[in-house]
Design an enzyme around this catalytic site. Structure first.
Site, PDB file in Angstrom:
ATOM      1  CG  HIS A 131      -0.523 -12.578  -2.330  1.00 14.84           C
ATOM      2  ND1 HIS A 131      -0.702 -13.899  -2.635  1.00 14.84           N
ATOM      3  CD2 HIS A 131      -0.196 -12.534  -1.014  1.00 14.84           C
ATOM      4  CE1 HIS A 131      -0.485 -14.637  -1.549  1.00 14.84           C
ATOM      5  NE2 HIS A 131      -0.171 -13.827  -0.556  1.00 14.84           N
ATOM      6  CE  LYS A 135       3.491 -13.576  -2.390  1.00 15.24           C
ATOM      7  NZ  LYS A 135       4.634 -13.353  -1.490  1.00 15.24           N
TER       8      LYS A 135
END
Length: 233
Positions: A131, A135
């Protein structure tokens, strides 16, 4: 449909774009700097915020009888309390670790493969998720959902981020700039390997799924998942 956006970061703005394109109206854009005024005018709320704000956001919706879709991860230790509140208020609630329509098909494929592989002890399961660096939680909620899908259909009992035991699924959580989300499930043996993978190309897939879920939940009562929305049960 009148939508309250609870959380107005990058995801919130993409959800707004998709919602407006589908003919909906935004009646509240909730950030840390403003109040919940206007929430009572919404037909539905879509909640993509941060773990520390999610429970308050969802609770406000249920207390005001506004159906709520939540895609915030990292708060699930309070999930049972939200379910209880939803039942008490006779409200409507959907939590999804990932609202992408493709990912929810991927969840089903993951469970089906786990059932097929459950008696083949020579294969060791592991996972990788990648990600963007913004995040906040690791592993991702999607990776946890994938791990649960394997655990429920195999002899694995848990997952771990490092030093996984024989009955644990190792999840390698990576954070790289400008990666919307990539999830892979591996079955490795001495002879060969099997891999299934989902790669998101943008946030629009998550946004579209959340708006579709919001459209679906109007007029319903109870706690649901994307399996209900997509009729995958």
């Amino acid at each position: 449909m009148k939508i309250a956006l609870l959380g107005y970061g990058k995801m919130g703005k993409v959800i707004e774009k998709i919602a407006l394109e589908r003919g909906h109206e935004i009646v509240l854009r909730k950030t840390r700097d403003n109040s919940f005024d206007g929430l009572e005018n919404a037909d539905v709320a879509i909640e993509f915020s941060i773990p520390d704000a999610a429970v308050e956001n969802i609770s406000q919706c249920l207390n005001k009888n506004v159906p709520v879709i939540s895609g915030t991860t990292g708060w699930l230790e309070e999930y049972h309390n939200i379910v209880k509140l939803c039942e008490e208020k006779k409200g409507a609630f959907i939590y999804g670790s990932n609202f992408s329509l493709g990912v929810n098909i991927f969840f089903e494929l993951n469970e089906y493969l786990a059932k097929m592989m459950s008696k083949l002890d020579q294969y060791k399961v592991s996972m990788e998720e990648i990600h963007h660096t913004q995040k906040l939680d690791a592993p991702s909620g999607t990776a946890i959902s994938l791990a649960k899908g394997v655990i429920e259909n195999s002899n694995y009992s848990s997952w771990a981020l490092s030093d996984a035991k024989d009955d644990e699924i190792l999840i390698d959580a990576k954070r790289i700039e400008n990666v919307p989300g990539t999830h892979s499930v591996f079955y490795d043996s001495d002879i060969d390997s099997i891999e299934i993978k989902h790669t998101a190309h943008s946030r629009e897939g998550f946004a579209l799924g959340s708006v579709v879920a919001a459209e679906w939940i109007i007029g319903k009562q109870g706690v649901f998942t994307m399996k209900d929305v997509l009729d995958l049960k």
